[in-house]
Design a protein around this motif. Sequence first.
Motif, PDB file in Angstrom:
ATOM      1  N   MET A 112      37.576  44.927  39.454  1.00  0.00           N
ATOM      2  CA  MET A 112      37.553  44.628  40.886  1.00  0.00           C
ATOM      3  C   MET A 112      37.476  43.122  41.136  1.00  0.00           C
ATOM      4  O   MET A 112      38.067  42.628  42.093  1.00  0.00           O
ATOM      5  N   ARG A 113      36.776  42.379  40.289  1.00  0.00           N
ATOM      6  CA  ARG A 113      36.749  40.912  40.431  1.00  0.00           C
ATOM      7  C   ARG A 113      38.153  40.355  40.207  1.00  0.00           C
ATOM      8  O   ARG A 113      38.623  39.497  40.958  1.00  0.00           O
ATOM      9  N   GLU A 116      40.401  41.296  43.226  1.00  0.00           N
ATOM     10  CA  GLU A 116      40.132  40.483  44.412  1.00  0.00           C
ATOM     11  C   GLU A 116      40.829  39.126  44.301  1.00  0.00           C
ATOM     12  O   GLU A 116      41.460  38.654  45.245  1.00  0.00           O
ATOM     13  N   ARG A 117      40.757  38.507  43.122  1.00  0.00           N
ATOM     14  CA  ARG A 117      41.434  37.218  42.914  1.00  0.00           C
ATOM     15  C   ARG A 117      42.952  37.382  43.029  1.00  0.00           C
ATOM     16  O   ARG A 117      43.632  36.557  43.624  1.00  0.00           O
ATOM     17  N   ASP A 120      43.961  37.920  46.661  1.00  0.00           N
ATOM     18  CA  ASP A 120      43.885  36.652  47.397  1.00  0.00           C
ATOM     19  C   ASP A 120      45.082  35.771  47.061  1.00  0.00           C
ATOM     20  O   ASP A 120      45.659  35.129  47.928  1.00  0.00           O
TER      21      ASP A 120
END
Length: 129
Positions: A112-113, A116-117, A120
Amino acid sequence: QESGGEAGAASAVTAAPAYIEFMVGVPEPVVPDVKLTRSRDGTTGVATFTFDGPSFLLSESADLGETTGMYLKDEEGTLKTTEVTATFVNGKPRIVKGVVVMKGEYEWDRFMRWMERYADSNGLGFSKA
């Protein structure tokens, strides 16, 4: 001294915060459709990436190297899957699916990290099914 500042600015240009590679060292510019599922108890999760006409399938990219999997890269490192399949349309590979299986909270959180990057970097939104 001014030229030193310019050199510093040039070296600040880096790869996107998160990206995908099928061939090591060659970021894939085609942004996939991503579907996420997770078991009710949270012990396993699956992310399915669907690419329509990814660039690594082009014949010119064959000389760049071998496709050995799908690599999700960011500042924390690399998540890798070898579960990559292609669907052929009119005798040519067109749709590529990569599947990442996450076992446990740590792998889910790490994915998930990265996601998210990646979202973005590529202007992706999230919608619950």
